[in-house]
Design a protein around this motif. Structure first.
Motif, PDB file in Angstrom:
ATOM      1  N   LEU A  83       0.825  -1.216   0.000  1.00  0.00           N
ATOM      2  CA  LEU A  83       0.000   0.000   0.000  1.00  0.00           C
ATOM      3  C   LEU A  83       0.855   1.261   0.000  1.00  0.00           C
ATOM      4  CD1 LEU A  83      -2.810  -1.024   2.515  1.00  0.00           C
ATOM      5  CD2 LEU A  83      -3.002  -0.778   0.033  1.00  0.00           C
ATOM      6  N   PHE A  84       1.899   1.283   0.817  1.00  0.00           N
ATOM      7  CA  PHE A  84       2.767   2.451   0.894  1.00  0.00           C
ATOM      8  C   PHE A  84       3.446   2.723  -0.437  1.00  0.00           C
ATOM      9  CE2 PHE A  84       7.162   3.996   1.688  1.00  0.00           C
ATOM     10  CZ  PHE A  84       6.834   5.271   2.116  1.00  0.00           C
ATOM     11  N   LEU A  85       4.078   1.705  -1.006  1.00  0.00           N
ATOM     12  CA  LEU A  85       4.770   1.896  -2.283  1.00  0.00           C
ATOM     13  C   LEU A  85       3.799   2.228  -3.403  1.00  0.00           C
ATOM     14  CD1 LEU A  85       7.498  -0.893  -2.290  1.00  0.00           C
ATOM     15  CD2 LEU A  85       7.806   1.552  -2.094  1.00  0.00           C
ATOM     16  N   GLY A  86       2.629   1.582  -3.379  1.00  0.00           N
ATOM     17  CA  GLY A  86       1.624   1.879  -4.400  1.00  0.00           C
ATOM     18  C   GLY A  86       1.187   3.336  -4.342  1.00  0.00           C
ATOM     19  N   ALA A  87       0.887   3.818  -3.140  1.00  0.00           N
ATOM     20  CA  ALA A  87       0.465   5.213  -3.002  1.00  0.00           C
ATOM     21  C   ALA A  87       1.572   6.166  -3.423  1.00  0.00           C
ATOM     22  CB  ALA A  87       0.060   5.482  -1.550  1.00  0.00           C
ATOM     23  N   LEU A  88       2.796   5.861  -3.022  1.00  0.00           N
ATOM     24  CA  LEU A  88       3.927   6.716  -3.372  1.00  0.00           C
ATOM     25  C   LEU A  88       4.178   6.723  -4.883  1.00  0.00           C
ATOM     26  CD1 LEU A  88       5.948   8.499  -1.890  1.00  0.00           C
ATOM     27  CD2 LEU A  88       7.459   6.538  -1.730  1.00  0.00           C
ATOM     28  N   LEU A  89       4.130   5.560  -5.502  1.00  0.00           N
ATOM     29  CA  LEU A  89       4.374   5.489  -6.944  1.00  0.00           C
ATOM     30  C   LEU A  89       3.256   6.152  -7.739  1.00  0.00           C
ATOM     31  CD1 LEU A  89       5.879   1.914  -7.240  1.00  0.00           C
ATOM     32  CD2 LEU A  89       7.043   4.079  -7.637  1.00  0.00           C
ATOM     33  N   PHE A  90       2.013   5.986  -7.311  1.00  0.00           N
ATOM     34  CA  PHE A  90       0.924   6.661  -8.010  1.00  0.00           C
ATOM     35  C   PHE A  90       1.035   8.174  -7.863  1.00  0.00           C
ATOM     36  CE2 PHE A  90      -1.255   2.583  -8.395  1.00  0.00           C
ATOM     37  CZ  PHE A  90      -1.811   2.716  -9.657  1.00  0.00           C
ATOM     38  N   THR A  91       1.526   8.630  -6.707  1.00  0.00           N
ATOM     39  CA  THR A  91       1.722  10.066  -6.517  1.00  0.00           C
ATOM     40  C   THR A  91       2.836  10.589  -7.424  1.00  0.00           C
ATOM     41  OG1 THR A  91       0.982   9.907  -4.230  1.00  0.00           O
ATOM     42  CG2 THR A  91       2.250  11.854  -4.825  1.00  0.00           C
ATOM     43  N   LEU A  92       3.915   9.843  -7.525  1.00  0.00           N
ATOM     44  CA  LEU A  92       5.054  10.291  -8.328  1.00  0.00           C
ATOM     45  C   LEU A  92       4.843  10.097  -9.823  1.00  0.00           C
ATOM     46  CD1 LEU A  92       7.973   8.926  -6.128  1.00  0.00           C
ATOM     47  CD2 LEU A  92       7.251  11.297  -6.361  1.00  0.00           C
ATOM     48  N   ASN A  93       4.348   8.929 -10.224  1.00  0.00           N
ATOM     49  CA  ASN A  93       4.247   8.596 -11.645  1.00  0.00           C
ATOM     50  C   ASN A  93       2.900   8.918 -12.275  1.00  0.00           C
ATOM     51  OD1 ASN A  93       6.833   7.542 -11.513  1.00  0.00           O
ATOM     52  ND2 ASN A  93       6.127   5.471 -11.156  1.00  0.00           N
ATOM     53  N   GLY A  94       1.875   9.059 -11.462  1.00  0.00           N
ATOM     54  CA  GLY A  94       0.550   9.321 -11.996  1.00  0.00           C
ATOM     55  C   GLY A  94      -0.173   8.043 -12.386  1.00  0.00           C
ATOM     56  N   ARG A  95      -1.388   8.213 -12.873  1.00  0.00           N
ATOM     57  CA  ARG A  95      -2.232   7.068 -13.227  1.00  0.00           C
ATOM     58  C   ARG A  95      -1.881   6.468 -14.578  1.00  0.00           C
ATOM     59  NH1 ARG A  95      -7.978   9.603 -11.385  1.00  0.00           N
ATOM     60  NH2 ARG A  95      -7.528   9.587  -9.160  1.00  0.00           N
ATOM     61  N   LYS A  96      -1.169   7.198 -15.405  1.00  0.00           N
ATOM     62  CA  LYS A  96      -0.830   6.696 -16.732  1.00  0.00           C
ATOM     63  C   LYS A  96       0.051   5.459 -16.654  1.00  0.00           C
ATOM     64  CE  LYS A  96      -1.188  11.122 -19.069  1.00  0.00           C
ATOM     65  NZ  LYS A  96      -0.466  12.174 -19.787  1.00  0.00           N
ATOM     66  N   LYS A  97       0.878   5.372 -15.636  1.00  0.00           N
ATOM     67  CA  LYS A  97       1.779   4.229 -15.467  1.00  0.00           C
ATOM     68  C   LYS A  97       1.253   3.282 -14.387  1.00  0.00           C
ATOM     69  CE  LYS A  97       5.810   6.804 -16.937  1.00  0.00           C
ATOM     70  NZ  LYS A  97       7.177   7.206 -16.647  1.00  0.00           N
ATOM     71  N   TRP A  98      -0.039   3.040 -14.389  1.00  0.00           N
ATOM     72  CA  TRP A  98      -0.670   2.256 -13.342  1.00  0.00           C
ATOM     73  C   TRP A  98      -0.136   0.827 -13.270  1.00  0.00           C
ATOM     74  CZ3 TRP A  98      -3.440  -2.124 -14.507  1.00  0.00           C
ATOM     75  CH2 TRP A  98      -3.806  -2.298 -15.850  1.00  0.00           C
ATOM     76  N   LEU A  99       0.125   0.219 -14.413  1.00  0.00           N
ATOM     77  CA  LEU A  99       0.601  -1.162 -14.406  1.00  0.00           C
ATOM     78  C   LEU A  99       2.004  -1.253 -13.794  1.00  0.00           C
ATOM     79  CD1 LEU A  99       0.041  -4.079 -15.170  1.00  0.00           C
ATOM     80  CD2 LEU A  99       1.041  -3.614 -17.413  1.00  0.00           C
ATOM     81  N   VAL A 100       2.879  -0.339 -14.177  1.00  0.00           N
ATOM     82  CA  VAL A 100       4.234  -0.316 -13.615  1.00  0.00           C
ATOM     83  C   VAL A 100       4.179  -0.051 -12.118  1.00  0.00           C
ATOM     84  CG1 VAL A 100       6.443   0.922 -13.641  1.00  0.00           C
ATOM     85  CG2 VAL A 100       5.284   0.401 -15.784  1.00  0.00           C
ATOM     86  N   ASN A 101       3.346   0.894 -11.695  1.00  0.00           N
ATOM     87  CA  ASN A 101       3.214   1.215 -10.276  1.00  0.00           C
ATOM     88  C   ASN A 101       2.781  -0.002  -9.469  1.00  0.00           C
ATOM     89  OD1 ASN A 101       3.831   3.846 -10.964  1.00  0.00           O
ATOM     90  ND2 ASN A 101       1.714   4.545 -10.897  1.00  0.00           N
TER      91      ASN A 101
END
Length: 149
Positions: A107-125
């Motif tokens: 959950l922590f990494l997911g939230a952080l990655l979505f904040t940094l990378n945005g929703r466009k890179k959802w699969l990578v996140n």
């Protein structure tokens, strides 16, 4: 501003000296090598001191250059990203014990990655947060034998 640039490496040098003294004062081990508990913290303290001295010399060399990096840090998305990272870290610390290492880290990494990378890179996140969490969990719990919540 110039005092801050010199103050941080001096603070780090003092902190590394404190860790060095505390490392030397660690109690001797009863089993095995009596100095075994000393090696790792002593090595880290010495490395921290070396890097802090290098950092101090670099800052002394750049003392007269004009630096706009702090001003740039307070513009754009950066304050929001710093604030959200602190909030995510606090939430992670609260939920860590309740739901365990694996799920809270995902959950922590997911939230952080979505904040940094945005929703466009959802699969990578999603993949990075799940794969990194599982590899970390496996490395600590299975390979190193560390008990994780």
């Amino acid at each position: 501003m110039k005092v801050i640039k010199i103050g941080m490496p001096i603070f780090l040098i003092l902190l590394s000296c404190t860790f060095l003294i505390a490392s030397i004062n660690l109690p001797k081990a009863n089993l095995g090598n009596p100095n075994g508990p000393l090696y790792f913290p002593l090595g880290l303290s010495v490395l921290m001191m070396i890097f802090s001295v290098i950092y101090l010399f670099q800052e002394l060399k750049r003392l007269h250059e004009k630096n706009e990096s702090v001003k740039d840090l307070l513009e754009g998305r950066t304050p929001m990203l710093i604030g959200l990272t602190v909030v995510y870290g606090a939430i992670y610390a609260v939920i860590f014990e309740q739901i365990g290492f694996l799920f809270s880290t995902i959950l922590f990494l997911g939230a952080l990655l979505f904040t940094l990378n945005g929703r466009k890179k959802w699969l990578v996140n999603i993949l990075v947060s799940i794969i990194f969490s599982f590899i970390s969990w496996y490395a600590f719990s299975e390979l190193l034998g560390v008990s994780l919540p």
